[in-house]
Design a protein around this motif. Structure first.
Motif, short mmCIF file in Angstrom:
data_model
loop_
_atom_site.label_atom_id
_atom_site.label_comp_id
_atom_site.label_asym_id
_atom_site.label_seq_id
_atom_site.Cartn_x
_atom_site.Cartn_y
_atom_site.Cartn_z
N SER A 11 -6.18 -18.94 -3.68
CA SER A 11 -6.97 -19.86 -2.87
C SER A 11 -6.35 -19.99 -1.48
O SER A 11 -5.17 -19.69 -1.27
N TYR A 12 -7.18 -20.43 -0.55
CA TYR A 12 -6.72 -20.75 0.80
C TYR A 12 -7.18 -22.15 1.09
O TYR A 12 -8.37 -22.40 1.31
N GLY A 13 -6.26 -23.11 1.06
CA GLY A 13 -6.63 -24.50 1.12
C GLY A 13 -7.44 -24.86 -0.12
O GLY A 13 -7.01 -24.59 -1.24
N SER A 14 -8.61 -25.40 0.08
CA SER A 14 -9.47 -25.76 -1.05
C SER A 14 -10.44 -24.65 -1.43
O SER A 14 -11.20 -24.79 -2.40
N ARG A 15 -10.41 -23.54 -0.69
CA ARG A 15 -11.37 -22.46 -0.93
C ARG A 15 -10.79 -21.41 -1.87
O ARG A 15 -9.69 -20.90 -1.64
N ILE A 16 -11.54 -21.08 -2.93
CA ILE A 16 -11.13 -20.04 -3.86
C ILE A 16 -11.49 -18.68 -3.27
O ILE A 16 -12.65 -18.40 -2.96
N LEU A 17 -10.48 -17.82 -3.10
CA LEU A 17 -10.71 -16.48 -2.58
C LEU A 17 -10.97 -15.48 -3.70
O LEU A 17 -11.90 -14.68 -3.64
N LEU A 18 -10.11 -15.51 -4.71
CA LEU A 18 -10.24 -14.64 -5.88
C LEU A 18 -10.15 -15.51 -7.12
O LEU A 18 -9.29 -16.39 -7.20
N ASP A 19 -11.01 -15.25 -8.08
CA ASP A 19 -11.08 -16.10 -9.26
C ASP A 19 -10.91 -15.26 -10.52
O ASP A 19 -11.80 -14.50 -10.89
#
Length: 254
Positions: A11-19
């Motif tokens: 994640s980058y901050g609150s954003r999920i980049l890869l799940d």
């Protein structure tokens, strides 16, 4: 196996980049990491290098859990070449490459005869032996990148990561550098992963392609990636289309 990802979340901050992504990147292979800007290419590389946190999941290097490695063990397992331009005016190229031996030297950084031979060998492998006595501020961008790759080779790690190594190079030097990476992967049995925006280079020179399509990561041999449809989806809505036959992208006709 060089790099093994299992149910990795970034994640980058609150954003999920890869799940919860999984992939196996083999030894003796060159893999291109593709994706749009801001989708997590650099974040993934830094996580694999142990330079950034992962939210959950597992990263294994050569069969060993990354978080179980000591700092010295990690430095002997994975080398990382950043995208930044490097200009070190007061060190010769040979001295810069010798910095790669730091995980193996004593507490004062003294090089043994064996260390010096490894440094010379790394310079030979990258075609930079004749530049050993020059300082990096006198080199071109392409030559500087070769020196940084030589430093990573001198570090003698089975895994090498590079973040946009062709970013500041002209087209001929981009192909030349990636051809060098492919040769090093195959002849030196390295697992080499590099991020790039150069689709034509990735599809013509690389053994495999890892494509970030948030929150997914698709990793396939290059020939399979070309036919998979993942690249078309990557460019969907961008005003261009991917032609699998020519392995190129073209503007959509109005």
């Amino acid at each position: 196996m060089g790099i093994t990802l299992r149910r990795l979340t970034l994640s980058y901050g609150s954003r999920i980049l890869l799940d919860r992504v999984s992939a196996d990147l083999p030894d003796s292979a060159l893999t291109a990491l593709l994706g749009r800007n801001g989708t997590g290419k650099s974040t993934l590389l830094r996580a694999i290098a142990g330079l950034g946190p992962s939210a959950s999941g597992s990263i294994r290097l050569c069969g060993r859990e990354l978080h179980g490695l000591t700092q010295r063990q990690r430095a002997r397992t994975v080398g990382f070449v950043a995208t930044d331009k490097v200009r070190i005016a007061n060190l010769t190229c040979e001295e810069v490459v010798a910095l790669g031996r730091a995980p193996y030297t004593d507490w004062i950084g003294r090089l043994s005869g064996g260390d010096r031979e490894i440094v010379r060998h790394a310079l030979r492998l990258t075609g930079m032996e004749s530049f050993a006595a020059k300082t990096m501020d006198t080199l071109s961008d392409g030559e500087c990148q070769r020196i940084m790759i030589a430093r990573a080779l001198a570090q003698d790690t089975p895994v090498i990561l590079l973040d946009e190594p062709t970013a500041f190079l002209d087209l001929p030097n981009r192909y030349e550098l990636c051809t060098l990476l492919r040769r090093l992967a195959r002849e030196q049995h390295k697992c080499i992963l590099f991020s790039t925006h150069e689709l034509d280079i990735a599809l013509s020179l690389c053994d495999g392609v890892a494509l970030i399509d948030p929150p997914a990561l698709h990793h396939l041999p290059t020939s399979e990636m070309i036919l998979s449809g993942h690249i078309e989806r990557l460019f969907a809505g961008g005003g261009i289309r991917f032609d699998p036959a020519s392995r190129s992208v073209r503007p959509l006709k109005e």
